[in-house]
Design an enzyme around this catalytic site. Sequence first.
Site, PDB file in Angstrom:
ATOM      1  N   GLU A 107       0.915  -1.229  -0.034  1.00 58.33           N
ATOM      2  CA  GLU A 107      -0.055  -0.325  -0.269  1.00 58.33           C
ATOM      3  C   GLU A 107       1.080   1.070   0.012  1.00 58.33           C
ATOM      4  OE1 GLU A 107      -3.199   2.514   2.508  1.00 58.33           O
ATOM      5  OE2 GLU A 107      -2.787   0.238   3.103  1.00 58.33           O
ATOM      6  N   ASP A 317       0.681 -14.279  13.134  1.00 59.54           N
ATOM      7  CA  ASP A 317      -0.732 -14.433  12.538  1.00 59.54           C
ATOM      8  C   ASP A 317      -1.512 -13.487  12.197  1.00 59.54           C
ATOM      9  OD1 ASP A 317      -2.624 -15.597  11.757  1.00 59.54           O
ATOM     10  OD2 ASP A 317      -3.056 -17.134  13.203  1.00 59.54           O
ATOM     11  N   HIS A 431      -1.561   9.969  -1.770  1.00 57.32           N
ATOM     12  CA  HIS A 431      -1.842   8.482  -2.326  1.00 57.32           C
ATOM     13  C   HIS A 431      -2.114   9.140  -3.168  1.00 57.32           C
ATOM     14  CE1 HIS A 431      -3.718   7.451   1.855  1.00 57.32           C
ATOM     15  NE2 HIS A 431      -3.413   6.287   1.641  1.00 57.32           N
TER      16      HIS A 431
END
Length: 512
Positions: A107, A317, A431
């Site tokens: 990302e 995990d 972004h």
Amino acid sequence: MEKKTVVAEDDRDPYGHPRVPYRGHYDRRRCDLRRGWVERFASCSLEHVGGWWDGEGEDDSRSCFGLKGNIENPIGLAKIPLAAAGPLLVRGRNVNGYVLVPCATTEGALVASITRGAAALTRAGGVFTLPSEKYMNRAPCFVCRNAAESEQVWQWLVKHKENLQEQVRQYSQHTVLESLMPFRQGRTLVVRFNFTTGDASGQNMVTTATWHVCKWALEQIKKDLPDVCVTDFIVESSASGDKQSAASMLVLPRGVHVQAEAWIPESVLQSTLKVDLQAFLATYNRMQEGQVQLGALGSTINVGNLLAAVFIATGQDPASITECAHGLLIVRPATKQEIETQGMTRGDPRVGVGEGVTYSGVYASLILPGLVIGTVGGGTQLATQKECLSMMGCYGKDGVFRLAEIIAGFALGLDLSLISAIASGQFATAHEKLGRNRPTSGLREEHLVPQLFQDIVGERGTVENWTSFGVNTGNSILSELTKRELSKKVGHFGFKVTYRTRDASPDRLQWS
């Protein structure tokens, strides 16, 4: 030992359906053969997946054999970009200094935001962190004939807690049964077994311990309570919260409970996070209101993003992020006296808000009540994951609380960075700039290199020089409309290329 039996590559299940071959085998040759089978089955290429660790050896964590216990049917490695975010100045119980955090993510803008938040906390004097406890749970279910019998089972378990711990000790020296908690559901009794598991995350440890302890308890209950009938039993009722999203995560012990706090002068808000105090506080309040309306569990902003990147990098995990991301972010205005008391004043705070009170910055606190993490066992022992933990000084024994403090500190920084970005209008632009993989096609000036024209000429000869000439595009609507908006070259362009043929006689080629 490695199994001797080798299945055929067209292996099928008892019903005649195809299945992945070489099950249970972890040697490099069969892993590669298994990947080849998948390529043929799916009609695709897995060339990059098949790139194993460099310098792989059969007796270390880079070996395919080292994957046993972590994954079944391995065919290769999924390579995720890894970045270092920070540094962050952490002042905690197990950390006192500058640290980096490894982030495995695809990302764009995430690592930049984590680093910016870390810089703000560092320039404010650091982030203070404090872990308080670490537990892991299982919640077995006992079904009796009526509620009275289920209560008798509960009382028996409470009375024999020490005996239960003796049974636990037979299966693990690192697992300790700390407490029992009942959930009464009529004739059904759910008991939450709370364990400590050292530096391991502990899910598998407590599953094994709970299974054997309950089997022993059921045999003893038959003898001690002959009039009680346990008609059914399962080792996990889902009341432990394992990989679940539930409000109980905020109050019931599971994982590492850790908190981080900081006092941030407005000068740091302005210089590093590019936001003023009033806008920052107003945006925080609006975002909290939105979470209340949504019915969100907790009040964190972007913790899940940080957890995902760190969990993947360090062998945790990833499914546990579902439960770990619940937390409480608290932001309130801080006076100049509060900031100075903490010894973290930077610059010249000067903004006043409120009635009769002058605020010079903010106090920010993040509580993560249930980080399910470990620094031994599981995926932490694999090659790159071990290196990432070592990068933080967290690998191995006595590393789990240090890891929790580092995660909490960086998570607080990321939340503060995101609030600031939204408040100042940077969220979309960041972004736009960092988080989009725009196609790079199109002719640009840097493409005009000798190799481009040599490729065009090909085997005709060797390029000696080229010059451009104008081409009339006035009738091209597309060119006229787009050339004012785009930095790329759009339309028709002429180049006169001179090249020498193989027989050394000059020739000219005009290409447009």
